[in-house]
Write a protein that holds these residues in place. Structure first.
Motif, PDB file in Angstrom:
ATOM      1  N   THR A  44       0.827  -1.204   0.000  1.00 20.51           N
ATOM      2  CA  THR A  44       0.000   0.000   0.000  1.00 20.51           C
ATOM      3  C   THR A  44       0.860   1.251   0.000  1.00 20.51           C
ATOM      4  O   THR A  44       1.829   1.349   0.753  1.00 20.51           O
ATOM      5  N   HIS A  45       0.493   2.208  -0.857  1.00 22.33           N
ATOM      6  CA  HIS A  45       1.204   3.483  -0.972  1.00 22.33           C
ATOM      7  C   HIS A  45       0.335   4.562  -0.326  1.00 22.33           C
ATOM      8  O   HIS A  45      -0.700   4.943  -0.872  1.00 22.33           O
ATOM      9  N   PHE A  46       0.761   5.045   0.829  1.00 26.76           N
ATOM     10  CA  PHE A  46      -0.004   6.066   1.542  1.00 26.76           C
ATOM     11  C   PHE A  46       0.442   7.471   1.153  1.00 26.76           C
ATOM     12  O   PHE A  46       1.628   7.706   0.902  1.00 26.76           O
ATOM     13  N   LEU A  47      -0.520   8.383   1.132  1.00 26.17           N
ATOM     14  CA  LEU A  47      -0.203   9.808   1.065  1.00 26.17           C
ATOM     15  C   LEU A  47       0.117  10.239   2.491  1.00 26.17           C
ATOM     16  O   LEU A  47      -0.740  10.158   3.378  1.00 26.17           O
ATOM     17  N   ILE A  48       1.359  10.672   2.728  1.00 21.01           N
ATOM     18  CA  ILE A  48       1.823  11.015   4.067  1.00 21.01           C
ATOM     19  C   ILE A  48       2.333  12.456   4.081  1.00 21.01           C
ATOM     20  O   ILE A  48       3.025  12.884   3.152  1.00 21.01           O
ATOM     21  N   LYS A  49       2.010  13.193   5.126  1.00 20.75           N
ATOM     22  CA  LYS A  49       2.424  14.597   5.211  1.00 20.75           C
ATOM     23  C   LYS A  49       3.935  14.714   5.049  1.00 20.75           C
ATOM     24  O   LYS A  49       4.706  13.890   5.562  1.00 20.75           O
ATOM     25  N   LYS A  50       4.347  15.762   4.333  1.00 26.41           N
ATOM     26  CA  LYS A  50       5.772  15.926   4.008  1.00 26.41           C
ATOM     27  C   LYS A  50       6.638  16.082   5.255  1.00 26.41           C
ATOM     28  O   LYS A  50       7.829  15.766   5.240  1.00 26.41           O
ATOM     29  N   GLU A  51       6.033  16.558   6.353  1.00 24.65           N
ATOM     30  CA  GLU A  51       6.799  16.757   7.590  1.00 24.65           C
ATOM     31  C   GLU A  51       7.382  15.451   8.129  1.00 24.65           C
ATOM     32  O   GLU A  51       8.345  15.463   8.901  1.00 24.65           O
ATOM     33  N   ALA A  52       6.783  14.309   7.732  1.00 27.40           N
ATOM     34  CA  ALA A  52       7.279  13.008   8.218  1.00 27.40           C
ATOM     35  C   ALA A  52       8.533  12.564   7.468  1.00 27.40           C
ATOM     36  O   ALA A  52       9.263  11.688   7.943  1.00 27.40           O
ATOM     37  N   PHE A  53       8.786  13.168   6.314  1.00 29.41           N
ATOM     38  CA  PHE A  53       9.925  12.747   5.492  1.00 29.41           C
ATOM     39  C   PHE A  53      11.192  13.475   5.920  1.00 29.41           C
ATOM     40  O   PHE A  53      11.702  14.346   5.225  1.00 29.41           O
ATOM     41  N   LYS A  68       4.849  11.601  -0.580  1.00 29.87           N
ATOM     42  CA  LYS A  68       4.936  12.838   0.199  1.00 29.87           C
ATOM     43  C   LYS A  68       3.881  13.835  -0.286  1.00 29.87           C
ATOM     44  O   LYS A  68       3.712  14.032  -1.487  1.00 29.87           O
ATOM     45  N   VAL A  69       3.148  14.448   0.647  1.00 24.03           N
ATOM     46  CA  VAL A  69       2.139  15.432   0.271  1.00 24.03           C
ATOM     47  C   VAL A  69       2.250  16.678   1.148  1.00 24.03           C
ATOM     48  O   VAL A  69       2.464  16.588   2.354  1.00 24.03           O
ATOM     49  N   ASP A  70       2.134  17.832   0.504  1.00 29.24           N
ATOM     50  CA  ASP A  70       2.108  19.117   1.200  1.00 29.24           C
ATOM     51  C   ASP A  70       0.648  19.446   1.477  1.00 29.24           C
ATOM     52  O   ASP A  70      -0.109  19.757   0.564  1.00 29.24           O
ATOM     53  N   ARG A  71       0.260  19.371   2.754  1.00 33.72           N
ATOM     54  CA  ARG A  71      -1.152  19.576   3.104  1.00 33.72           C
ATOM     55  C   ARG A  71      -1.557  21.047   3.091  1.00 33.72           C
ATOM     56  O   ARG A  71      -2.740  21.364   3.168  1.00 33.72           O
ATOM     57  N   ALA A  72      -0.565  21.935   2.986  1.00 37.11           N
ATOM     58  CA  ALA A  72      -0.870  23.368   3.055  1.00 37.11           C
ATOM     59  C   ALA A  72      -1.231  23.959   1.695  1.00 37.11           C
ATOM     60  O   ALA A  72      -1.639  25.104   1.607  1.00 37.11           O
ATOM     61  N   GLY A  93      -3.388   4.308  -0.201  1.00 32.92           N
ATOM     62  CA  GLY A  93      -3.960   4.492   1.131  1.00 32.92           C
ATOM     63  C   GLY A  93      -4.178   5.961   1.424  1.00 32.92           C
ATOM     64  O   GLY A  93      -3.292   6.782   1.187  1.00 32.92           O
ATOM     65  N   ILE A  94      -5.354   6.283   1.918  1.00 36.02           N
ATOM     66  CA  ILE A  94      -5.696   7.685   2.210  1.00 36.02           C
ATOM     67  C   ILE A  94      -6.371   7.774   3.578  1.00 36.02           C
ATOM     68  O   ILE A  94      -7.204   6.935   3.932  1.00 36.02           O
ATOM     69  N   PHE A  95      -6.000   8.804   4.334  1.00 33.86           N
ATOM     70  CA  PHE A  95      -6.738   9.172   5.536  1.00 33.86           C
ATOM     71  C   PHE A  95      -7.725  10.252   5.107  1.00 33.86           C
ATOM     72  O   PHE A  95      -7.349  11.425   4.991  1.00 33.86           O
ATOM     73  N   PRO A  96      -8.983   9.914   4.838  1.00 33.38           N
ATOM     74  CA  PRO A  96      -9.906  10.894   4.255  1.00 33.38           C
ATOM     75  C   PRO A  96     -10.218  12.074   5.159  1.00 33.38           C
ATOM     76  O   PRO A  96     -10.689  13.106   4.690  1.00 33.38           O
ATOM     77  N   GLU A  97      -9.930  11.944   6.473  1.00 29.39           N
ATOM     78  CA  GLU A  97     -10.157  13.077   7.369  1.00 29.39           C
ATOM     79  C   GLU A  97      -9.048  14.119   7.248  1.00 29.39           C
ATOM     80  O   GLU A  97      -9.148  15.209   7.797  1.00 29.39           O
ATOM     81  N   GLY A  98      -7.988  13.755   6.514  1.00 28.47           N
ATOM     82  CA  GLY A  98      -6.932  14.715   6.241  1.00 28.47           C
ATOM     83  C   GLY A  98      -5.867  14.787   7.310  1.00 28.47           C
ATOM     84  O   GLY A  98      -4.712  15.049   7.033  1.00 28.47           O
ATOM     85  N   THR A  99      -6.251  14.558   8.545  1.00 26.35           N
ATOM     86  CA  THR A  99      -5.292  14.634   9.640  1.00 26.35           C
ATOM     87  C   THR A  99      -5.801  13.787  10.788  1.00 26.35           C
ATOM     88  O   THR A  99      -6.956  13.349  10.789  1.00 26.35           O
ATOM     89  N   ARG A 100      -4.952  13.555  11.763  1.00 23.42           N
ATOM     90  CA  ARG A 100      -5.350  12.730  12.899  1.00 23.42           C
ATOM     91  C   ARG A 100      -6.429  13.439  13.699  1.00 23.42           C
ATOM     92  O   ARG A 100      -6.377  14.638  13.957  1.00 23.42           O
ATOM     93  N   GLY A 101      -7.463  12.695  14.097  1.00 22.03           N
ATOM     94  CA  GLY A 101      -8.550  13.290  14.869  1.00 22.03           C
ATOM     95  C   GLY A 101      -9.264  12.229  15.675  1.00 22.03           C
ATOM     96  O   GLY A 101      -8.633  11.353  16.255  1.00 22.03           O
TER      97      GLY A 101
END
Length: 200
Positions: A44-53, A68-72, A93-101
């Motif tokens: 699975t290839h997840f879209l992960i916030k760039k800050e994690a890289f 890597k994705v820039d959420r801003a 793989g996608i977290f459809p809520e956009g961020t942890r909640g």
């Protein structure tokens, strides 16, 4: 994941064995993504916030095919990469809520609908439960070692209406359909696992 915790995986057989698939995962803890990567029946290839890289972790994530994705901002490179995964018949793989909640799919962003409608890939809802029940004693940021984490895969569904339309209205309607499906899956997953009605 199996070495540190005790994942209980339900419904993994529902993930189509071939062809493009989108895993829509609820997100209440940092280990949710790695947990799904570790137990999913396909890479699975997840879209992960760039800050994690950052540093060695960044090299590792890139090496295992994470995106890597820039959420801003509207990150065109991430969008192209994600569509490329689906076009090649892979699993996104996608977290459809956009961020942890809360991890309850209550607030969806339009990204999931866009990828599903644009690619025509079916969506498989995934509920991760138990990761945020209580902090570990050794490392507070992680669930207790050897604790049970449930990962429940749901039935694949189509987000679009079959017309192939990509208008704003079509995406809004697709987002509504997705919300209903994901919320229903989470309720079913709670029944299957015996988890309490609300996630902490």
């Amino acid at each position: 994941m199996y070495g540190l915790w005790k994942p209980r995986v339900l419904g993994a057989w529902k993930v189509p064995a071939t062809g493009p698939v989108i895993l829509a995962v609820n997100h209440s803890h940092n280990i949710d993504g790695p947990m799904v990567m570790g137990v999913a029946p396909r890479p699975t290839h997840f879209l992960i916030k760039k800050e994690a890289f950052v540093g060695p972790l960044g090299d590792f994530l890139t090496g295992i095919g994470q995106l890597k994705v820039d959420r801003a901002a509207a990150d065109r490179t991430a969008i192209t990469d994600a569509l490329g995964v689906l076009a090649a018949g892979g699993v996104l793989g996608i977290f459809p809520e956009g961020t942890r909640g809360e991890g309850d799919f209550a607030s969806l962003r339009a990204g999931l609908a866009y990828f599903a409608v644009r690619s025509g890939a079916p969506i498989v809802p995934v509920a991760v439960m138990g990761s945020s029940d209580r902090p570990g004693r050794l490392i507070k940021a992680l669930p207790p070692l050897r604790s049970r984490v449930d990962v429940v895969f749901g039935d694949p569904f189509e987000a679009g209406d079959g017309s192939g339309r990509r208008t704003r209205r079509a995406l809004d309607e697709a987002t509504e359909r997705i919300q209903q499906q994901l919320t229903g899956h989470l309720e079913n997953a709670r029944r299957l696992t015996g988890r309490r009605a609300t996630l902490e």
